[in-house]
Enzyme design. Structure first.
Site, short mmCIF file in Angstrom:
data_model
loop_
_atom_site.label_atom_id
_atom_site.label_comp_id
_atom_site.label_asym_id
_atom_site.label_seq_id
_atom_site.Cartn_x
_atom_site.Cartn_y
_atom_site.Cartn_z
N SER A 1 0.73 -1.29 0.03
CA SER A 1 0.06 0.03 0.04
C SER A 1 0.80 1.37 -0.04
O SER A 1 0.52 2.41 -0.68
CB SER A 1 -0.88 -0.03 1.24
OG SER A 1 -0.09 -0.03 2.45
N ASP B 1 7.53 -4.11 6.68
CA ASP B 1 6.56 -4.42 7.68
C ASP B 1 7.24 -4.13 9.10
O ASP B 1 6.43 -3.95 9.82
CB ASP B 1 6.26 -6.03 7.59
CG ASP B 1 5.56 -6.23 6.10
OD1 ASP B 1 4.60 -5.77 5.92
OD2 ASP B 1 6.06 -7.16 5.42
N LYS C 1 10.35 -7.81 5.43
CA LYS C 1 9.35 -7.52 4.23
C LYS C 1 8.51 -8.88 3.84
O LYS C 1 8.94 -9.95 4.25
CB LYS C 1 10.14 -6.90 3.17
CG LYS C 1 10.73 -5.56 3.51
CD LYS C 1 11.48 -4.99 2.27
CE LYS C 1 10.62 -4.89 1.11
NZ LYS C 1 9.51 -4.51 0.97
N GLY C 2 7.71 -8.58 2.93
CA GLY C 2 7.18 -9.75 2.27
C GLY C 2 5.61 -10.26 2.95
O GLY C 2 5.10 -10.99 2.58
N GLU D 1 11.27 -8.57 -5.11
CA GLU D 1 11.64 -7.25 -4.08
C GLU D 1 13.30 -7.31 -4.17
O GLU D 1 13.98 -6.46 -4.33
CB GLU D 1 11.11 -7.13 -2.88
CG GLU D 1 9.57 -6.74 -2.85
CD GLU D 1 8.60 -6.63 -1.65
OE1 GLU D 1 7.77 -5.93 -1.82
OE2 GLU D 1 9.23 -7.06 -0.62
N LYS E 1 5.99 0.88 11.76
CA LYS E 1 6.80 -0.15 11.61
C LYS E 1 8.04 -0.43 12.47
O LYS E 1 8.79 -1.43 12.21
CB LYS E 1 7.34 -0.01 10.05
CG LYS E 1 5.83 -0.05 9.05
CD LYS E 1 4.89 -1.10 9.17
CE LYS E 1 3.65 -1.28 8.03
NZ LYS E 1 3.87 -1.10 6.75
C1 5RP Z 1 5.26 -6.43 0.10
C2 5RP Z 1 6.37 -5.74 1.26
C3 5RP Z 1 5.69 -4.66 1.50
O1 5RP Z 1 6.49 -3.55 1.55
C4 5RP Z 1 5.16 -4.62 3.13
O2 5RP Z 1 4.21 -5.52 3.18
C5 5RP Z 1 4.67 -3.20 3.56
O3 5RP Z 1 3.23 -3.33 3.14
P1 5RP Z 1 2.63 -2.01 3.14
O4 5RP Z 1 3.12 -0.82 2.40
O5 5RP Z 1 1.14 -2.31 2.85
O6 5RP Z 1 2.33 -1.65 4.64
O7 5RP Z 1 7.27 -6.16 1.58
O8 5RP Z 1 5.89 -7.80 0.01
#
Ligand code: 5RP
Length: 219
Positions: free
Chosen positions: A30, A84, A94-95, A103, A121
């Site tokens: 997002s 994350d 991440k992930g 990525e 985060k």
């Molecule tokens: C996707 C990721 C995203 O960067 C991570 O999940 C953060 O997501 P968001 O910006 O929706 O909080 O690693 O694989």
């Protein structure tokens, strides 16, 4: 401010790191989506992008931003993506969106990594967010057993989810990640693991955190 407003603020701030007339690596999620929407406003200044997921590629193309195949690209000036979790040393988990492998690949080609995240985060020790691990489907039970045996934690198969690469994700709950570089390497040594969501050996160069009082920069 809402969490989305904080994400939007850092996405806007990340535009300062876009190098004109170069290729930009674009993350997934997002926060990355807000960045894509900002990038659209200056799309005429860049040569193109490489996307870390099919979803981001679709959003970029929807804005008329060129998306290149990584195999035709020798250099990416900057990779911009969310996270994350992030610790004080700019190591990341991440992930959460399942795009960790692409990525990491796009990041490998990039000169600089700018991470954008709302301040929720930020953590002292990584591991509260379950660590995503992309696994070849036939190896998932073996990999899960090895993780429990070697590191503890509770691997949970991400239900009904297949990555862009046709693999599955194990989300490992209950880890206290005090040495992220070592754990990243050790997990990647388990046969059947494609990669894991620790971005520690190659960590963020800069993190922009969205806070109610403005964008905080950590490097
Ligand atoms: C996707 C990721 C995203 O960067 C991570 O999940 C953060 O997501 P968001 O910006 O929706 O909080 O690693 O694989």
């Amino acid at each position: 401010m809402t969490q989305d407003e904080l994400k939007q603020a850092v996405a806007k701030a990340a535009i300062d790191y876009v190098v004109p007339e170069t290729i930009i690596g674009v993350g997934t999620g997002s926060t990355a989506n807000f960045f894509i929407d900002e990038l659209a406003k200056i799309k005429h200044t860049i040569e193109g992008t490489v996307a870390s997921s099919e979803a981001s590629a679709a959003r970029l193309k929807g804005h008329g931003i060129p998306v290149l195949d990584l195999n035709s690209v020798a250099e990416i000036s900057v990779y911009i993506d969310g996270a994350d979790e992030a610790d004080a040393g700019c190591h990341l988990v991440k992930g959460g969106g399942g795009a960790l492998t692409r990525e990491k690949i796009v990041l490998a080609v990039a000169k600089k990594f700018v991470c954008i995240a709302d301040e929720s985060k930020k953590v002292g020790v990584l591991g509260k967010f379950p660590l995503p691990i992309e696994v070849i489907p036939m190896a998932r039970s073996y990999v899960a057993r090895e993780i429990v045996k070697r590191f503890g934690g509770e691997p949970v198969l991400r239900d009904g989810f297949t990555t862009d690469n046709g693999n599955v994700i194990l989300d490992v709950h209950g880890l206290q990640i005090t040495d992220p570089v070592a754990l990243e390497n050790e997990l990647n040594g388990i046969v059947g693991v494609v990669t894991n969501g620790l971005f520690a050996a190659r960590k963020a160069d800069v993190i922009l955190y969205g806070t109610p009082t403005g964008v905080e920069k950590v490097e």
